[in-house]
Design a protein around this motif. Sequence first.
Motif, short mmCIF file in Angstrom:
data_model
loop_
_atom_site.label_atom_id
_atom_site.label_comp_id
_atom_site.label_asym_id
_atom_site.label_seq_id
_atom_site.Cartn_x
_atom_site.Cartn_y
_atom_site.Cartn_z
N ALA A 103 0.82 -1.21 0.00
CA ALA A 103 0.00 0.00 0.00
C ALA A 103 0.85 1.26 0.00
O ALA A 103 0.61 2.20 -0.78
CB ALA A 103 -0.93 -0.01 1.21
N LEU A 104 1.86 1.32 0.85
CA LEU A 104 2.68 2.52 0.95
C LEU A 104 3.46 2.80 -0.32
O LEU A 104 3.77 3.96 -0.62
CB LEU A 104 3.62 2.40 2.15
N SER A 105 3.76 1.76 -1.08
CA SER A 105 4.52 1.96 -2.33
C SER A 105 3.73 2.73 -3.38
O SER A 105 4.31 3.22 -4.35
CB SER A 105 4.96 0.61 -2.90
N THR A 106 2.41 2.84 -3.20
CA THR A 106 1.58 3.51 -4.19
C THR A 106 1.50 5.02 -3.96
O THR A 106 0.80 5.73 -4.69
CB THR A 106 0.14 2.95 -4.19
N ARG A 107 2.22 5.54 -2.98
CA ARG A 107 2.15 6.97 -2.66
C ARG A 107 2.84 7.83 -3.70
O ARG A 107 2.68 9.06 -3.70
CB ARG A 107 2.79 7.23 -1.29
N ALA A 108 3.63 7.24 -4.60
CA ALA A 108 4.30 7.97 -5.67
C ALA A 108 4.18 7.17 -6.95
O ALA A 108 3.86 5.97 -6.94
CB ALA A 108 5.77 8.22 -5.33
N HIS A 109 4.41 7.83 -8.07
CA HIS A 109 4.32 7.15 -9.36
C HIS A 109 5.52 6.22 -9.55
O HIS A 109 6.64 6.52 -9.15
CB HIS A 109 4.26 8.17 -10.49
N GLY A 110 5.27 5.07 -10.20
CA GLY A 110 6.32 4.09 -10.40
C GLY A 110 6.43 3.15 -9.23
O GLY A 110 5.79 3.32 -8.18
N GLY A 111 7.27 2.10 -9.40
CA GLY A 111 7.31 1.03 -8.42
C GLY A 111 8.21 1.21 -7.23
O GLY A 111 8.04 0.53 -6.22
N THR A 112 9.20 2.13 -7.30
CA THR A 112 10.22 2.16 -6.25
C THR A 112 10.30 3.46 -5.46
O THR A 112 10.88 3.48 -4.38
CB THR A 112 11.62 1.90 -6.86
N ALA A 113 9.72 4.55 -5.96
CA ALA A 113 9.96 5.86 -5.35
C ALA A 113 9.42 5.97 -3.93
O ALA A 113 9.97 6.72 -3.12
CB ALA A 113 9.34 6.95 -6.22
#
Length: 318
Positions: free
Chosen positions: A288-298
């Motif tokens: 869930a937290l990984s979706t806070r920015a565009h792309g997979g790693t930011a």
Amino acid sequence: MPHSFDLLVIGDANPDVVLGPLRAPLAFGQREQLVDTGVLTLGGSGAIMACGAARLGLSVAFAGRVGDDDAGHFVRGALAARGVNTDALASDPELATPLTAVLTEGDDRAILTAPGTLGATCGDDIPDALLANCRHVHAASYFLMPELAHALPGLLRTARGHGATTSLDTNDDPSGEWRPAGLSEVLAVTGILLPNAREARALAGPPAGSLDEAAARLAAQGPLVVVKDGAEGALAHDGSVLSRTRAIPVRPKDTVGAGDSFDAGFVAAFLAGLPTARALELAAACGALSTRAHGGTAAQPTWDEAVAAVTDNGENHS
């Protein structure tokens, strides 16, 4: 002898061009459509998972193949910048680095991939020394790399022989067949299987009706089955016990790579010795937290951020 790495990731690495969100059907006829954002970032299920695990504090090595081209240099640099060892990332002198375009629309996405080196990636690209000197081996994108898939049972068996644990995220099957020869042999040496809900149903095959039933059928083949189910949360089935966790509420920028960040969270929690139910919660937080920015790693979280999100989620539902 102590292990050199906590985690070895075997799989795909490529640049992602993420564009979206689309607000109308994709138009051909040389029409130009405008979207709010466009990001050039590190992609590939294996690469995103490796970066997520490194962000959580694991020592991580990546093994695979890219081209000896600008895209390959970008991938190598992006992995290294996130703390992932790339000594076993081979450079192919002839084939191009894979390239993926991701078009987002709401919480869904369309993915176009030029496979490049993926079809040539093979068992010989995975050094025996790494298999012998890691605590855990994770394999990604099984259906995109047929040569590597053929070698995977032997690679995982070797790693297990040296005391490592193993996991697999097959990801999507572009052919839509889901029944390659050798998959059952891979599952027999896979400790943790990490599909999403659609993949779990497809891998289990008919007549698996409910997601619970699909997970149970896959668990009967050997692995602990951990299924990502988006806004519905996640579940795990060990062949006898079914565990569930609810989703962590977020307002996503996009969901690219969220499943791979979930994988990283579950493996990190597993290696930390946490019970399955707790590992499931940590993994859901990482996804869930990984979706806070565009792309997979930011926006991949640290361990402390993931733990805090689980705590907050529990308090909000108490």
